[in-house]
Design an enzyme around this catalytic site. Structure first.
Site, mmCIF file in Angstrom:
data_model
loop_
_atom_site.group_PDB
_atom_site.id
_atom_site.type_symbol
_atom_site.label_atom_id
_atom_site.label_comp_id
_atom_site.label_asym_id
_atom_site.label_seq_id
_atom_site.Cartn_x
_atom_site.Cartn_y
_atom_site.Cartn_z
ATOM 1 N N SER A 182 1.403 10.298 5.104
ATOM 2 C CA SER A 182 0.404 9.506 4.895
ATOM 3 C C SER A 182 -0.460 10.022 3.454
ATOM 4 O O SER A 182 0.448 10.085 2.487
ATOM 5 C CB SER A 182 -0.709 9.619 6.034
ATOM 6 O OG SER A 182 -1.800 8.473 5.727
ATOM 7 N N GLY A 207 -4.619 12.493 5.730
ATOM 8 C CA GLY A 207 -6.149 12.161 5.707
ATOM 9 C C GLY A 207 -6.511 11.574 4.181
ATOM 10 O O GLY A 207 -7.609 11.520 4.028
ATOM 11 N N GLY A 208 -5.575 10.982 3.685
ATOM 12 C CA GLY A 208 -5.719 10.263 2.420
ATOM 13 C C GLY A 208 -6.024 11.417 1.492
ATOM 14 O O GLY A 208 -5.482 12.653 1.617
#
Length: 532
Positions: free
Chosen positions: A222, A136-137
């Site tokens: 991510s 989710g960054g």
């Protein structure tokens, strides 16, 4: 190109699905109840098919009020037995404007909680601990998602799995030291210090849950992979983990201090707070801060938050230098590192129109992505992929630009330290969902690493090929957690990476080791990204 907010909406099914945040202390114990002990008090979990599960366990105090923007603190001890049967709160991350002016009920500042899956309690065994950093960054997400449920992994590998929530976005990464002085010195990296605090909880408590505090693997995909990369550059994290896995999360550079100051100025202006009144931020309703944050982000449209703001800051203290720029950080250089990316990361992150591009549309998007280098990249990739459609070329080039090439550069710079071993993979297995159009999308590693391809059928299809690959890859992740070496009998021998031959495990139904598998594309991309 899709913007950041659109991407987060598209990935919400995979990355943002927290369950109830209510901790019920009055629930009647049943035959499946289990009690664990922490340094702060006893907790009641449940046993499901041989795995003991504890959810919403506090590892830190509430971050509201005077604790807002401050380094994490220990939670207050409790008496009796606290229920740990439901996931805890996620950090505030939704726009109050979309929820009647409030944050969602599953969000709140009392969010420093973790979840544990373990085969046994306090049995004297020394199980590897797999510590998950969610994606989710640095903006959104939760350790409470169905796809990262740790039960299958704990059961399969006789390991302990830990997932966490921590501060994000404006609450976790606003650099206020320039205005608030020494008290706010760490505010630009508060969210990362939360993760370090959770790792300290693991060091001090995990033996009670059957784990080995000296065999801890941090892994993430991510944004979670970016957190792993950042932890490798943090002095306070050194020694708290012993293996690291970066899945499609390249963190070569973080936010520079000068840029972090500019973004903080924008936030203070939105809030009508003077630069000498930073303490007023600790008294405001969190909804007001979140609204101002979303307004600043809107003004920053088109900028990469990973390097432009509300992400970890190279503050010279908590994070002394960039994780992999201009060279790899030496702080945890002896820790074995496994990392990789998928072939078409961007199929998950792009808008619908990206799947039906014509030549003009493809060239326009790539010109925006890589100004001055797009024609060169198109020529190289088209020559090597002559049957590719314009959309295919866009996905291949954009995926390597944002993920593949930076990941390969990280492997190169880390291996150049000649300390801990490095293992590089390239994930090319294609999912059959949506008619196969996603190919090898972003987040693809997660269900295979967690052995959750059935739980994540909307991404994997859940068919026999996916099940067979999960059998191989979850064992690979477990082997790496246990020994620092990913080799198992289920895959070909996986040699350590070196910058000369560049051996890479190409993951598919029939995986194989290939030296520099996309060499020409890589070289072109290094040129476009100025990655010497």
């Amino acid at each position: 190109m899709t913007n950041r907010r659109t991407f987060l909406k598209q990935t919400s099914l995979l990355a943002i699905a927290p369950a109830s945040a209510v901790l019920s202390r009055a629930q009647t114990p049943d035959q499946n109840s289990v009690v664990g002990e922490t340094a702060f008090g006893k907790i009641r979990g449940e046993e499901v098919q041989g795995v003991k599960i504890f959810k919403g366990v506090p590892y830190g105090a509430s971050t509201a009020g005077q604790n807002r923007f401050m380094p994490p603190k220990d939670p207050m001890p409790w008496t009796g037995i606290r229920d740990a049967l439901h996931y805890g709160l996620s950090t505030p991350q939704s726009d109050p404007a979309a929820h009647a002016g409030a944050v969602r009920s599953t969000e709140g500042e009392d969010c420093l909680v973790l979840n544990v899956w373990t085969p046994a309690l306090k049995d004297g065994r020394k199980r590897p601990v797999l510590f998950w950093c969610h994606g989710g960054g640095f903006v959104s997400g939760s350790g409470s998602t169905p796809g990262t449920d740790g039960a299958n992994l704990a059961r399969r590998g006789d390991v302990v799995v830990v997932t966490i929530n921590h501060r994000l976005n404006v609450l976790g990464f606003t650099y206020l030291a320039e205005f608030g002085g020494a008290d706010f010195a760490a505010s630009g990296d508060a969210g990362m210090l939360d993760i370090v605090h959770a790792l300290r909880w693991v060091r001090n408590n995990i033996e009670q849950f059957g784990g080995d505090p000296n065999t801890v693997m941090i892994f993430g995909q991510s944004g979670g992979g970016r957190k792993v990369g950042t932890l490798l550059a943090m002095p306070s994290a050194k020694g708290l983990f012993h293996r690291a896995v970066i899945e499609s999360g390249p963190t070569i550079r973080l936010v520079e201090r000068d840029q972090a100051i500019r973004v903080s100025e924008l936030l203070l202006a939105k809030l009508n707070v003077g630069k000498t009144q930073v303490r007023d931020l600790q008294k405001m309703p969190v909804e007001r801060i979140m609204s101002a944050y979303f307004s600043v982000v809107k003004d920053m449209a088109g900028l990469d938050q990973m390097t432009q703001g509300f992400s970890p800051t190279v503050d010279g203290n908590a994070v002394p230098k960039h994780p992999f720029h201009p060279t790899a950080s030496t702080i945890s250089a002896d820790v074995p590192l496994m990392l990789g990316s998928t072939r078409t990361e961007m199929t998950l992150q792009s808008d619908e129109a990206a799947f039906s591009l014509d030549e003009t549309g493809m060239r326009s998007r790539l010109k925006s992505l890589a100004p001055g280098e797009s024609e060169m990249l198109i020529d190289v990739y088209r020559n090597l992929n002559p049957r590719a459609t314009p959309s295919d070329l866009f996905f291949l080039i954009a995926s390597d630009y944002r993920y593949g090439a930076p990941i390969m550069k990280i492997a190169e710079r880390r291996a150049a330290l000649h300390k801990g071993p490095v293992y590089l993979y390239y994930f090319t297995w294609e999912t059959p969902v949506q008619g196969g159009r996603l190919k090898s999308p972003h987040t693809m590693e997660i269900p295979f690493a967690f052995d959750n391809v059935q739980i994540s059928r909307q991404l994997t299809g859940g068919g026999p090929d996916a099940m067979a690959l999960a059998d191989k890859l979850s064992d690979t992740w477990i082997a790496f957690a246990r020994t620092g070496d990913p080799n198992t009998p289920k895959l070909p021998h996986w040699p350590t990476f070196n910058p000369t031959e560049r051996p890479t495990m190409v993951i598919n139904n029939q995986s194989k080791v290939v030296s520099d598998p996309i060499r020409e594309q890589r070289l072109a991309m290094f040129r476009a990204l100025n990655l010497a």
